[in-house]
Enzyme design. Structure first.
Site, mmCIF file in Angstrom:
data_model
loop_
_atom_site.group_PDB
_atom_site.id
_atom_site.type_symbol
_atom_site.label_atom_id
_atom_site.label_comp_id
_atom_site.label_asym_id
_atom_site.label_seq_id
_atom_site.Cartn_x
_atom_site.Cartn_y
_atom_site.Cartn_z
ATOM 1 C CG ASP A 8 -23.697 -1.219 -26.997
ATOM 2 O OD1 ASP A 8 -24.928 -1.055 -26.940
ATOM 3 O OD2 ASP A 8 -22.944 -0.425 -26.194
ATOM 4 C CG ASP A 13 -27.218 -3.313 -25.628
ATOM 5 O OD1 ASP A 13 -27.196 -2.428 -26.586
ATOM 6 O OD2 ASP A 13 -26.787 -3.062 -24.662
ATOM 7 C CB VAL A 121 -30.153 0.463 -27.860
ATOM 8 C CG1 VAL A 121 -31.837 0.611 -28.034
ATOM 9 C CG2 VAL A 121 -29.687 -1.018 -28.377
ATOM 10 C CG HIS A 236 -30.065 2.136 -19.637
ATOM 11 N ND1 HIS A 236 -30.304 3.435 -18.799
ATOM 12 C CD2 HIS A 236 -29.203 1.357 -18.833
ATOM 13 C CE1 HIS A 236 -29.427 3.204 -17.996
ATOM 14 N NE2 HIS A 236 -28.784 2.077 -18.019
ATOM 15 C CG ASP A 237 -29.935 -0.593 -24.480
ATOM 16 O OD1 ASP A 237 -29.938 0.770 -24.095
ATOM 17 O OD2 ASP A 237 -29.073 -1.238 -24.740
HETATM 18 C C1 BDR Z 1 -26.305 2.829 -22.089
HETATM 19 O O1 BDR Z 1 -25.172 2.297 -22.021
HETATM 20 C C2 BDR Z 1 -25.006 0.994 -21.989
HETATM 21 O O2 BDR Z 1 -24.122 0.539 -21.162
HETATM 22 C C3 BDR Z 1 -26.269 0.228 -21.875
HETATM 23 O O3 BDR Z 1 -26.506 -0.962 -22.781
HETATM 24 C C4 BDR Z 1 -27.235 1.415 -22.505
HETATM 25 O O4 BDR Z 1 -27.450 1.464 -23.793
HETATM 26 C C5 BDR Z 1 -27.038 3.418 -20.840
HETATM 27 O O5 BDR Z 1 -26.238 4.437 -20.630
HETATM 28 CA CA CA Z 2 -26.687 -0.535 -25.278
#
Ligand code: BDR
Ligand code: CA
Length: 307
Positions: A8, A13, A121, A236-237
């Site tokens: 997303d 991402d 993700v 994160h992703d």
């Molecule tokens: C997740 O939330 C989204 O905002 C980021 O892309 C990540 O996948 C982190 O909580």
């Molecule tokens: Ca994401």
């Protein structure tokens, strides 16, 4: 390794897409897009722009625009109105495929039984709907490696992480399935903060994609400083993709994970039995630690391979 990246975009991402497309060990069969950080129209357009930037021809598929039952939430506060605010991105010269993401997931898993790794993700609505629409795919998915949840606190409610909170019912379908599943939650991704030296190293590659990645991280940093008081944004992703390339960078444990779908203050929480205090059979490889410097070195090295 054959993968489908379900995302997303979204700043982190976008870096996950870049890392996957820069890695010859991975055969990205397709990118499926979901609503999430912002609405589907924008996340799809952002995915098309990142593909353009990377000079890739990987097919991109539009997914569902809404969660199954939960009310839609979004994260403009973190990712800006477009979902990818910050750098100027190239306009896409090619659009999305006409096949829908859910159908693409089903067809691809059927074509390559036990060979496809699915990497969500974002909210997991596309994957959960594919599993429900064609249950025959469930035993044929090689593995799911996802970013979502946490062993501890949430980031969008005190208890819940954003991706899971977007569609807890979809997440529950995925965690309850018998597919081998690996989870990268906030407990590990918050160890992967993009500090100034990491952003600088990406910038020093000097190629167009690395410069855009660095600009994305600079924008992403603002929200993390303001909302969470962190020294850098949590990347994160790309943990999901980095794990496929270098599992040695992470420490994991096999634990039981459930998703709270009750309408309580912990709606959307991943309940992880870290101390194994229940008799529930473990169902998820849960990432607990990352070697953050090695993770960012891998990202910088791979991004240098792109245009
Ligand atoms: C997740 O939330 C989204 O905002 C980021 O892309 C990540 O996948 C982190 O909580
Ligand atoms: Ca994401």
């Amino acid at each position: 390794m054959k993968i489908i990246l379900d995302c997303d975009p979204g700043h982190d991402d976008a870096l996950a897409i870049m890392l996957a497309l820069a890695s010859p060990e991975l055969e990205v069969l397709g990118i499926t897009v979901t609503y999430g950080n912002v609405g589907l129209e924008n996340t799809l357009n952002n995915a098309l722009k990142i593909r353009e930037l990377c000079g890739s021809s990987v097919p991109i598929y539009a997914g569902v625009p809404l969660p199954m039952i939960a009310e839609r939430i979004s994260a403009e506060f973190v990712h800006g109105r477009s979902g990818l605010d910050g750098p100027v991105l190239p306009e896409p010269t090619r659009g999305a495929e006409t096949t829908r993401a859910v159908d693409f997931i089903i067809e691809t898993v059927m074509q390559h039984p036990n060979e496809v790794t699915i990497c969500p993700v974002g909210p997991m609505t596309n994957l959960a709907l594919a599993m429900r629409l064609e249950p025959k795919i469930v035993p044929l998915i090689q593995q799911i490696v996802l970013m979502g949840g946490s062993t501890g606190l949430g980031n969008w409610s005190p208890a819940a992480e954003f991706n899971i909170l977007c569609d807890p019912h979809a997440a529950k379908i995925v965690f309850d399935s018998p597919v081998p599943t690996t989870m990268f939650g906030l407990n590990v991704t918050h160890q992967a903060l993009a500090l100034p030296q990491h952003i600088q190293a990406i910038c020093q590659n000097g190629n167009k994609t690395s410069l855009v990645a660095a600009e994305l991280l600079e924008f992403f940093k603002l929200a993390y400083q303001k909302r969470y008081g962190y020294a850098g944004p949590a990347l994160h992703d790309p943990c999901v993709i980095a794990y496929l390339l270098r599992p040695d960078l992470f420490k994991l444990e096999y634990l039981h994970v459930d998703v709270d779908c009750a309408l309580t203050p912990s709606f959307g929480r991943t309940v992880v039995d870290v101390y194994q205090v229940t008799k529930h059979q473990a169902n998820t490889h849960v990432a607990l630690e990352v070697d953050a410097d090695a993770y960012f070195a891998l990202i910088a090295e791979r991004l240098a391979q792109l245009p």
